[in-house]
Design an enzyme around this catalytic site. Structure first.
Site, PDB file in Angstrom:
ATOM      1  N   HIS A  97       0.835  -1.215   0.000  1.00  0.00           N
ATOM      2  CA  HIS A  97       0.000   0.000   0.000  1.00  0.00           C
ATOM      3  C   HIS A  97       0.870   1.267   0.000  1.00  0.00           C
ATOM      4  O   HIS A  97       0.445   2.302   0.490  1.00  0.00           O
ATOM      5  CB  HIS A  97      -0.938   0.041   1.207  1.00  0.00           C
ATOM      6  CG  HIS A  97      -1.658  -1.246   1.465  1.00  0.00           C
ATOM      7  ND1 HIS A  97      -2.830  -1.578   0.843  1.00  0.00           N
ATOM      8  CD2 HIS A  97      -1.336  -2.306   2.251  1.00  0.00           C
ATOM      9  CE1 HIS A  97      -3.225  -2.776   1.248  1.00  0.00           C
ATOM     10  NE2 HIS A  97      -2.327  -3.253   2.100  1.00  0.00           N
TER      11      HIS A  97
ATOM     12  N   LYS B 101      15.960  22.107 -10.519  1.00  0.00           N
ATOM     13  CA  LYS B 101      15.307  20.852 -10.900  1.00  0.00           C
ATOM     14  C   LYS B 101      16.189  19.886 -11.672  1.00  0.00           C
ATOM     15  O   LYS B 101      16.980  20.274 -12.504  1.00  0.00           O
ATOM     16  CB  LYS B 101      14.089  21.173 -11.781  1.00  0.00           C
ATOM     17  CG  LYS B 101      12.978  21.833 -11.019  1.00  0.00           C
ATOM     18  CD  LYS B 101      12.219  20.851 -10.194  1.00  0.00           C
ATOM     19  CE  LYS B 101      11.028  20.515 -10.867  1.00  0.00           C
ATOM     20  NZ  LYS B 101       9.854  20.177 -10.725  1.00  0.00           N
TER      21      LYS B 101
END
Ligand code: ARG
Length: 466
Positions: free
Chosen positions: A156, A283
């Site tokens: 999960h 980035k």
């Protein structure tokens, strides 16, 4: 341009209808296969006395020349021809005159195109297999290097139990191994030659189909001429196998994207495989993984597209089948590109082992092992589960890990805890006690690696088994 089939017609084809019908803009990719098929057919016609020795020689030599001229760029495949088959035949006739007109004896474009596609897929299956194998070798290297590199295993997307990087990569090894096996299976099934099926009902000429099948490297001829010209199962099988490859690559990509985030920092993608932002200087984006994940849709699309095209088609050949090409070519090129780039990205990626280990120890991934410890000291599992649950809650509230607790604190929850609890719930112990086949313990992993190596040695390439 005069058509191959112009005789029965009194009028030119409407220009739009002609363009709509033509496939040369994309089936020109098959020129090598088309010429190889034509050569085998011509040699067989010669052997059977359907062509004279002289005609056979001339045709074979001219086909070789056409191949060379197209490959070198001297001869351009132009769009005035309807498809690649018409192009090769037209050039042959232009160069040889009457002898060239005899090549199509006992053949139809229906069996010709069926043959070309099989030859193309056969070659591409070998290349796809090579790329998959390379990826498996890279995975194996990481598996061998990282049998002690601990990271959290997830369910999960929640931290579950500690595993090793070797074990995690081993899961992908299994997936890509199955992908290779699927390619191998479809290769074995499709490696039969449809040439000689004619338009649908074979031919009245005494063709030697065994001969052409063998000359072109097939296991033998297909056994029903209607099926021979209209079977596209092997393309659907290939697209299905490629969809599975892409599904695996996209799962892997998703994990790399997550691992590469600021929050995780499990990996650092090499500069060669990431790009920056035009506005945000900080980035470094995982574009290759994102594009691989994104391109999965194209390949699934090709599979559904061809399944739908083939649905309800009556026997035998129908022009609908011409739609098989563009989507197959695109899916094959997409999968090959993704496999090659993904392997490059993976083999140059840095694994930040410290961060992985820290993440594993900060997520109560040893809670199951702590419960197992109590079980080994006589506490029923359900009670042990409850005790450890309360300990986890206590730790969450205090912002600490189980191993940060003192023995005295632990004994407030159960007097079964002894000094050896700390060793029992260390990340290393949690991993290395998991010794069953397929589990992450170093020993179990080494046994699995040995088997995977044997598999690679025994299966070097499609079509070749040792
Ligand atoms: N371009 C066609 C295809 O790709 C070749 C076969 C054409 N046959 C025909 N009878 N029109 O399917």
């Amino acid at each position: 341009m005069a058509q191959l089939w112009g005789g029965r017609f009194t009028k030119e084809t409407d220009a739009l209808a002609y363009a709509f019908n033509a496939s040369i803009s994309y089936d020109k990719k098959l020129y090598k296969q088309d010429i190889a098929g034509s050569k085998a057919h011509a040699a067989m016609l010669g052997k059977q006395g359907i062509l004279t020795e002289e005609e056979t020689k001339q045709i074979l030599a001219a086909l070789d020349e056409i191949l060379e001229d197209v490959s070198s760029g001297k001869l351009e495949i132009t769009e005035e021809h309807e498809d690649i088959h018409s192009f090769v035949e037209a050039v042959l006739i232009q160069r040889l005159g009457d002898a060239g007109k005899k090549l199509h004896t006992g053949r139809s474009r229906n069996d010709q195109v069926a043959l070309d596609m099989r030859l193309y897929i056969r070659e591409e299956a070998v290349e796809l297999d090579r790329l998959l194998r390379k990826l498996l070798e890279t995975l194996l290297k990481i598996m061998e290097t990282h049998t002690k590199t601990i990271l959290p295993g997830f369910t999960h997307l929640q931290k579950a139990q500690p595993i090793t990087l070797s074990h995690h990569m081993g899961a992908y090894f299994e997936m890509f191994k199955r992908d290779r096996q699927r390619l191998f299976d479809l290769y074995e099934r499709m490696n039969y030659c449809p040439l000689g099926s004619g338009a649908l009902a074979g031919t009245t000429f005494p063709l030697d189909r065994e001969y052409t099948a063998k000359a072109l490297g097939f296991y033998g001829p297909t056994l029903n001429s209607m099926d021979g010209v209209s079977d596209r199962d092997y393309l659907i099988e290939l697209l299905s196998a490629l969809s599975m490859v892409m599904m695996h690559l996209s799962r892997f990509s998703e994990e790399i994207i997550i691992w590469n985030t600021n929050e995780y920092q499990f990996v650092e993608i090499d500069d060669a495989y990431s790009t920056g932002s035009s506005i945000m200087p900080q980035k470094k984006n995982p574009d290759i993984a994102e594009l691989t994940r994104g391109k999965t849709g194209r390949v699934y699309g090709a599979l559904i597209s061809l399944l739908t095209t083939m649905k309800s088609l009556p026997l035998a050949y129908n022009k609908d089948m011409q739609e098989d090409k563009e989507l197959t070519f695109d899916a094959v090129d997409t999968a090959k590109g993704c496999l090659a780039l993904f392997e490059g990205m993976l083999s140059s990626m840095k694994f930040l082992e410290e961060n992985m280990k820290k993440s594993a120890s900060r997520g109560f991934t040893n809670a199951t092992d702590a419960a197992d410890y109590l079980v080994n000291h006589g506490v029923p599992f359900r009670d042990a589960h409850g005790i450890i649950g309360r300990i986890v809650l206590y730790c969450v509230e205090k912002g600490i890990a189980v191993e940060d607790m003192s023995l005295e604190e632990l004994r407030r929850f159960s007097d079964c805890f002894k000094e050896d609890i700390f060793e029992a719930v260390s990340m290393e112990a949690c991993v290395n006690k998991r010794l069953t086949i397929g589990a992450p313990a170093k020993e179990a992993m080494e046994a699995a690696i040995k088997k995977e190596k044997e598999y690679l040695e025994q299966n070097p390439q499609i079509g070749i088994c040792v």
